[in-house]
Design a protein around this motif. Sequence first.
Motif, mmCIF file in Angstrom:
data_model
loop_
_atom_site.group_PDB
_atom_site.id
_atom_site.type_symbol
_atom_site.label_atom_id
_atom_site.label_comp_id
_atom_site.label_asym_id
_atom_site.label_seq_id
_atom_site.Cartn_x
_atom_site.Cartn_y
_atom_site.Cartn_z
ATOM 1 N N THR A 1 30.586 46.712 49.892
ATOM 2 C CA THR A 1 29.537 45.978 50.584
ATOM 3 C C THR A 1 30.161 44.747 51.223
ATOM 4 O OG1 THR A 1 29.012 44.822 48.541
ATOM 5 C CG2 THR A 1 27.727 46.778 49.034
ATOM 6 N N GLU A 2 30.475 44.844 52.483
ATOM 7 C CA GLU A 2 31.075 43.727 53.205
ATOM 8 C C GLU A 2 29.998 42.706 53.568
ATOM 9 O OE1 GLU A 2 34.154 43.332 53.515
ATOM 10 O OE2 GLU A 2 35.013 45.336 53.230
ATOM 11 N N PRO A 3 30.307 41.416 53.618
ATOM 12 C CA PRO A 3 31.613 40.815 53.341
ATOM 13 C C PRO A 3 31.830 40.454 51.875
ATOM 14 C CG PRO A 3 30.147 39.132 54.145
ATOM 15 C CD PRO A 3 29.347 40.415 54.135
ATOM 16 N N PHE A 4 30.801 40.636 51.044
ATOM 17 C CA PHE A 4 30.916 40.208 49.652
ATOM 18 C C PHE A 4 32.016 40.971 48.929
ATOM 19 C CE2 PHE A 4 29.215 40.309 45.172
ATOM 20 C CZ PHE A 4 29.526 39.000 44.885
ATOM 21 N N ALA A 5 32.103 42.262 49.147
ATOM 22 C CA ALA A 5 33.129 43.060 48.461
ATOM 23 C C ALA A 5 34.529 42.607 48.826
ATOM 24 C CB ALA A 5 32.943 44.536 48.783
ATOM 25 N N ALA A 6 34.707 42.191 50.070
ATOM 26 C CA ALA A 6 36.035 41.775 50.520
ATOM 27 C C ALA A 6 36.513 40.523 49.801
ATOM 28 C CB ALA A 6 36.013 41.539 52.026
ATOM 29 N N MET A 7 35.599 39.777 49.205
ATOM 30 C CA MET A 7 35.983 38.574 48.470
ATOM 31 C C MET A 7 36.671 38.911 47.148
ATOM 32 S SD MET A 7 32.568 36.278 49.012
ATOM 33 C CE MET A 7 31.901 35.945 50.645
ATOM 34 N N HIS A 8 36.564 40.159 46.695
ATOM 35 C CA HIS A 8 37.161 40.581 45.425
ATOM 36 C C HIS A 8 38.603 41.019 45.702
ATOM 37 C CE1 HIS A 8 32.868 40.669 44.689
ATOM 38 N NE2 HIS A 8 33.118 40.673 43.394
ATOM 39 N N ASN A 9 39.477 40.033 45.763
ATOM 40 C CA ASN A 9 40.855 40.240 46.178
ATOM 41 C C ASN A 9 41.786 39.899 45.015
ATOM 42 O OD1 ASN A 9 43.428 40.088 47.294
ATOM 43 N ND2 ASN A 9 42.751 39.051 49.146
ATOM 44 N N PRO A 10 42.552 40.862 44.502
ATOM 45 C CA PRO A 10 43.422 40.568 43.350
ATOM 46 C C PRO A 10 44.503 39.536 43.644
ATOM 47 C CG PRO A 10 43.894 42.745 44.260
ATOM 48 C CD PRO A 10 42.631 42.264 44.918
ATOM 49 N N LYS B 1 43.834 36.876 45.681
ATOM 50 C CA LYS B 1 43.094 35.622 45.809
ATOM 51 C C LYS B 1 41.673 35.876 45.290
ATOM 52 C CE LYS B 1 41.946 31.900 49.034
ATOM 53 N NZ LYS B 1 41.945 31.456 50.452
ATOM 54 N N PRO B 2 41.499 35.872 43.969
ATOM 55 C CA PRO B 2 40.224 36.292 43.379
ATOM 56 C C PRO B 2 39.056 35.380 43.727
ATOM 57 C CG PRO B 2 41.651 35.327 41.710
ATOM 58 C CD PRO B 2 42.481 35.486 42.944
ATOM 59 N N LEU B 3 37.885 35.971 43.687
ATOM 60 C CA LEU B 3 36.641 35.232 43.861
ATOM 61 C C LEU B 3 36.352 34.478 42.565
ATOM 62 C CD1 LEU B 3 34.018 34.656 45.466
ATOM 63 C CD2 LEU B 3 33.079 36.755 44.464
ATOM 64 N N ILE B 4 36.198 33.165 42.667
ATOM 65 C CA ILE B 4 35.894 32.344 41.487
ATOM 66 C C ILE B 4 34.448 31.878 41.585
ATOM 67 C CG2 ILE B 4 36.498 30.277 40.184
ATOM 68 C CD1 ILE B 4 39.346 30.544 41.245
ATOM 69 N N LEU B 5 33.660 32.222 40.573
ATOM 70 C CA LEU B 5 32.232 31.958 40.593
ATOM 71 C C LEU B 5 31.836 31.034 39.448
ATOM 72 C CD1 LEU B 5 30.995 35.602 41.316
ATOM 73 C CD2 LEU B 5 31.012 33.685 42.917
ATOM 74 N N VAL B 6 31.337 29.846 39.813
ATOM 75 C CA VAL B 6 30.753 28.927 38.838
ATOM 76 C C VAL B 6 29.253 29.198 38.852
ATOM 77 C CG1 VAL B 6 30.419 26.512 38.203
ATOM 78 C CG2 VAL B 6 32.564 27.240 39.300
ATOM 79 N N PRO C 1 43.140 32.638 29.256
ATOM 80 C CA PRO C 1 44.328 32.093 29.935
ATOM 81 C C PRO C 1 43.869 31.185 31.070
ATOM 82 C CG PRO C 1 44.496 34.492 29.659
ATOM 83 C CD PRO C 1 43.097 34.112 29.292
ATOM 84 N N ASP C 2 44.720 30.282 31.519
ATOM 85 C CA ASP C 2 44.303 29.385 32.593
ATOM 86 C C ASP C 2 44.119 30.157 33.898
ATOM 87 O OD1 ASP C 2 46.865 29.528 33.986
ATOM 88 O OD2 ASP C 2 47.637 28.112 32.522
ATOM 89 N N ILE C 3 43.489 29.502 34.859
ATOM 90 C CA ILE C 3 43.135 30.169 36.109
ATOM 91 C C ILE C 3 44.371 30.723 36.817
ATOM 92 C CG2 ILE C 3 42.170 29.850 38.417
ATOM 93 C CD1 ILE C 3 40.023 29.942 36.330
ATOM 94 N N ASP C 4 45.446 29.954 36.860
ATOM 95 C CA ASP C 4 46.661 30.417 37.533
ATOM 96 C C ASP C 4 47.205 31.685 36.874
ATOM 97 O OD1 ASP C 4 46.600 28.417 39.425
ATOM 98 O OD2 ASP C 4 47.980 27.105 38.339
ATOM 99 N N THR C 5 47.137 31.733 35.555
ATOM 100 C CA THR C 5 47.597 32.934 34.845
ATOM 101 C C THR C 5 46.717 34.125 35.184
ATOM 102 O OG1 THR C 5 48.508 31.637 33.017
ATOM 103 C CG2 THR C 5 48.027 33.954 32.575
ATOM 104 N N LEU C 6 45.409 33.911 35.203
ATOM 105 C CA LEU C 6 44.493 35.006 35.539
ATOM 106 C C LEU C 6 44.751 35.514 36.955
ATOM 107 C CD1 LEU C 6 41.160 33.669 33.981
ATOM 108 C CD2 LEU C 6 42.572 35.566 33.148
ATOM 109 N N ILE C 7 44.997 34.596 37.874
ATOM 110 C CA ILE C 7 45.300 35.006 39.247
ATOM 111 C C ILE C 7 46.577 35.837 39.261
ATOM 112 C CG2 ILE C 7 45.991 34.169 41.529
ATOM 113 C CD1 ILE C 7 44.131 31.753 41.053
ATOM 114 N N GLY C 8 47.565 35.405 38.492
ATOM 115 C CA GLY C 8 48.822 36.145 38.429
ATOM 116 C C GLY C 8 48.680 37.524 37.810
ATOM 117 N N LEU C 9 47.663 37.699 36.968
ATOM 118 C CA LEU C 9 47.435 38.996 36.325
ATOM 119 C C LEU C 9 46.737 39.985 37.252
ATOM 120 C CD1 LEU C 9 46.345 37.781 32.767
ATOM 121 C CD2 LEU C 9 48.520 38.849 33.406
ATOM 122 N N GLY C 10 46.246 39.503 38.388
ATOM 123 C CA GLY C 10 45.663 40.416 39.363
ATOM 124 C C GLY C 10 44.181 40.682 39.207
#
Length: 253
Positions: A5-14, A16-21, A213-222
């Motif tokens: 479902t674009e564009p929302f689905a495109a935000m799910h990028n391993p 550069k992940p989507l971060i939701l507060v 794990p911290d955010i940077d680690t999670l980003i690194g994990l994909g």
Amino acid sequence: MTIYTEPFAAMHNPKKPLILVNCWNVATARLLEESEQLAIATSSYAIADSFGYPDGEKIPRELLFLLIKNICREVQVPVTVDIETGYGEDVLTTIQTLLDIGVAGINIEDQRIDTATYELIDLEEQAKKIASIRQFCQKNHQSLFINARTDVFFKYSEPTIETCNLALKRAQAYSEAGANGIFIPGLNHADLIDYFVRHSPLPVNVMYTEQSPDIDTLIGLGVSRISYGPTSYFQAATDFRQRLAQVGRNQHD
């Protein structure tokens, strides 16, 4: 079968992940948009508690719909809604209302509510529910990002490769049913998150907590999506208590 479902689905990028507060009312949704968040997600616990209801679909569905309608009216970014198990037996009524409101996505979980013990909905039963939502959307030519939440890691106290494989089995079934993402709250071990991400057929959403794990680690994990859940709601309550405590001290000085 994965429906994007674009564009929302495109935000799910391993990469550069989507971060939701997660938000719980119109005011917090506005603040998220003002801070240039790409999308807005609700927290079922925070919404229910802020209205004086326990979590677990105790808040009246009409009250939830009214809040979501007001949020979608006030913000321009995609909104995804935590609907727990669907708010009632007639899940498609919930879905149609949310589509009419204009939501971009949902979280739907596989934990049974109103049970004395912690139970998961049967895999085939949950996959069938997800498939019915996807087929309903396709029939009505409407897109919806289905983030299938599995509570496997809440059911078993210590996550292992075996529990990861149980969750991955659900991820595969939910993917084939038409889910777009898999949400795995409760998994906080970096090595197991890495294992899950590498084997998942769907973009992976983790919940960020003090044990994560911290955010940077999670980003690194994909991972493709990082959610704060009710954490910000709890922090807001803590900040309010601290302010009240300071007011109390000032009054008695």
